[in-house]
Design a protein around this motif. Structure first.
Motif, mmCIF file in Angstrom:
data_model
loop_
_atom_site.group_PDB
_atom_site.id
_atom_site.type_symbol
_atom_site.label_atom_id
_atom_site.label_comp_id
_atom_site.label_asym_id
_atom_site.label_seq_id
_atom_site.Cartn_x
_atom_site.Cartn_y
_atom_site.Cartn_z
ATOM 1 N N GLN A 52 12.985 39.092 67.473
ATOM 2 C CA GLN A 52 14.006 38.191 68.005
ATOM 3 C C GLN A 52 15.297 38.964 68.253
ATOM 4 O O GLN A 52 15.800 39.634 67.356
ATOM 5 C CB GLN A 52 14.300 37.069 66.990
ATOM 6 C CG GLN A 52 13.087 36.293 66.531
ATOM 7 C CD GLN A 52 12.547 35.358 67.592
ATOM 8 O OE1 GLN A 52 13.296 34.838 68.405
ATOM 9 N NE2 GLN A 52 11.245 35.157 67.588
ATOM 10 N N PHE A 53 15.811 38.865 69.484
ATOM 11 C CA PHE A 53 17.121 39.433 69.788
ATOM 12 C C PHE A 53 17.626 38.837 71.092
ATOM 13 O O PHE A 53 16.883 38.213 71.837
ATOM 14 C CB PHE A 53 17.096 40.966 69.848
ATOM 15 C CG PHE A 53 16.070 41.546 70.792
ATOM 16 C CD1 PHE A 53 16.377 41.756 72.126
ATOM 17 C CD2 PHE A 53 14.812 41.894 70.338
ATOM 18 C CE1 PHE A 53 15.440 42.295 72.995
ATOM 19 C CE2 PHE A 53 13.866 42.445 71.196
ATOM 20 C CZ PHE A 53 14.184 42.647 72.522
ATOM 21 N N GLY A 72 22.282 44.717 73.422
ATOM 22 C CA GLY A 72 21.314 44.001 72.599
ATOM 23 C C GLY A 72 21.963 43.551 71.308
ATOM 24 O O GLY A 72 22.608 44.350 70.621
ATOM 25 N N ASP A 73 21.833 42.273 71.004
ATOM 26 C CA ASP A 73 22.354 41.719 69.751
ATOM 27 C C ASP A 73 21.175 41.319 68.873
ATOM 28 O O ASP A 73 20.367 40.469 69.268
ATOM 29 C CB ASP A 73 23.240 40.498 70.025
ATOM 30 C CG ASP A 73 24.513 40.886 70.755
ATOM 31 O OD1 ASP A 73 25.206 41.808 70.279
ATOM 32 O OD2 ASP A 73 24.808 40.275 71.799
ATOM 33 N N PHE A 74 21.086 41.930 67.700
ATOM 34 C CA PHE A 74 20.005 41.692 66.753
ATOM 35 C C PHE A 74 20.547 40.955 65.531
ATOM 36 O O PHE A 74 21.750 41.019 65.249
ATOM 37 C CB PHE A 74 19.388 43.022 66.323
ATOM 38 C CG PHE A 74 18.626 43.695 67.426
ATOM 39 C CD1 PHE A 74 17.253 43.595 67.485
ATOM 40 C CD2 PHE A 74 19.280 44.425 68.403
ATOM 41 C CE1 PHE A 74 16.533 44.206 68.501
ATOM 42 C CE2 PHE A 74 18.575 45.039 69.427
ATOM 43 C CZ PHE A 74 17.200 44.923 69.472
ATOM 44 N N ALA A 78 19.442 46.487 60.432
ATOM 45 C CA ALA A 78 18.109 46.850 59.938
ATOM 46 C C ALA A 78 17.025 46.363 60.902
ATOM 47 O O ALA A 78 16.046 47.080 61.160
ATOM 48 C CB ALA A 78 17.884 46.278 58.538
ATOM 49 N N GLU A 79 17.179 45.163 61.440
ATOM 50 C CA GLU A 79 16.201 44.642 62.392
ATOM 51 C C GLU A 79 16.221 45.449 63.688
ATOM 52 O O GLU A 79 15.181 45.764 64.257
ATOM 53 C CB GLU A 79 16.442 43.158 62.671
ATOM 54 C CG GLU A 79 15.502 42.541 63.679
ATOM 55 C CD GLU A 79 14.030 42.521 63.285
ATOM 56 O OE1 GLU A 79 13.211 42.097 64.110
ATOM 57 O OE2 GLU A 79 13.667 42.943 62.155
ATOM 58 N N ARG A 80 17.412 45.804 64.151
ATOM 59 C CA ARG A 80 17.522 46.654 65.340
ATOM 60 C C ARG A 80 16.794 47.978 65.108
ATOM 61 O O ARG A 80 15.998 48.413 65.937
ATOM 62 C CB ARG A 80 18.984 46.914 65.672
ATOM 63 C CG ARG A 80 19.184 47.849 66.868
ATOM 64 C CD ARG A 80 20.498 48.584 66.834
ATOM 65 N NE ARG A 80 20.591 49.380 65.621
ATOM 66 C CZ ARG A 80 21.726 49.588 64.960
ATOM 67 N NH1 ARG A 80 22.860 49.059 65.365
ATOM 68 N NH2 ARG A 80 21.732 50.341 63.876
ATOM 69 N N ASP A 81 17.044 48.589 63.965
ATOM 70 C CA ASP A 81 16.413 49.865 63.647
ATOM 71 C C ASP A 81 14.893 49.724 63.560
ATOM 72 O O ASP A 81 14.157 50.604 64.003
ATOM 73 C CB ASP A 81 16.969 50.424 62.336
ATOM 74 C CG ASP A 81 18.440 50.808 62.440
ATOM 75 O OD1 ASP A 81 18.980 50.884 63.568
ATOM 76 O OD2 ASP A 81 19.059 51.021 61.377
ATOM 77 N N TYR A 87 8.592 49.826 67.772
ATOM 78 C CA TYR A 87 8.217 49.510 69.147
ATOM 79 C C TYR A 87 8.765 50.481 70.178
ATOM 80 O O TYR A 87 8.439 50.363 71.358
ATOM 81 C CB TYR A 87 8.676 48.093 69.502
ATOM 82 C CG TYR A 87 8.042 47.053 68.629
ATOM 83 C CD1 TYR A 87 6.739 46.637 68.858
ATOM 84 C CD2 TYR A 87 8.742 46.501 67.568
ATOM 85 C CE1 TYR A 87 6.138 45.689 68.040
ATOM 86 C CE2 TYR A 87 8.150 45.557 66.749
ATOM 87 C CZ TYR A 87 6.858 45.159 66.987
ATOM 88 O OH TYR A 87 6.272 44.229 66.175
ATOM 89 N N GLY A 88 9.627 51.416 69.762
ATOM 90 C CA GLY A 88 10.215 52.342 70.729
ATOM 91 C C GLY A 88 11.078 51.632 71.745
ATOM 92 O O GLY A 88 11.108 52.000 72.921
#
Length: 109
Positions: A52-53, A72-74, A78-81, A87-88
């Protein structure tokens, strides 16, 4: 493409997995801005990853050239990373922009 519109697609990973994706458009303001929310495909299958982002894409006219700002807003860093590592996503965005560049160059030439 319109606010509230949904785009569903399947990405085929190099690992042979199919990744269900769902994009919901929140804002479409041609030619300047697109905002959308990315979510997993749903449906309860084991192959669906709940990623989700929110993405904001801004197109700025520079007089014969266009600057694209893609944000991109996560939910967290940690979720962004995790999305980048698993998933690259950073490589995927670079590939998407390269394909857009090729498309625009072919149209112009």
């Amino acid at each position: 493409m319109r606010p509230g519109g949904v785009w569903r697609f399947v990405m085929h990973g190099p690992d042979g997995r199919n990744y269900q994706n769902r994009i919901t458009f929140e804002e479409v303001a041609p030619p300047a801005r697109i905002v959308y929310r990315h979510g997993g495909g749903g449906g309860g299958g084991d192959d669906v990853e709940p990623v989700q982002f929110r993405q904001t894409v801004i197109f700025e006219d520079l007089g014969g050239r266009t600057r694209i700002t893609w944000r991109g807003d996560f939910p967290s860093a940690a979720e962004r990373d995790r999305v980048i590592k698993e998933y690259g996503a950073d490589q995927g965005l670079a590939q998407t922009l390269a394909r857009l560049n090729d498309y625009v160059a072919a149209k112009a030439g």
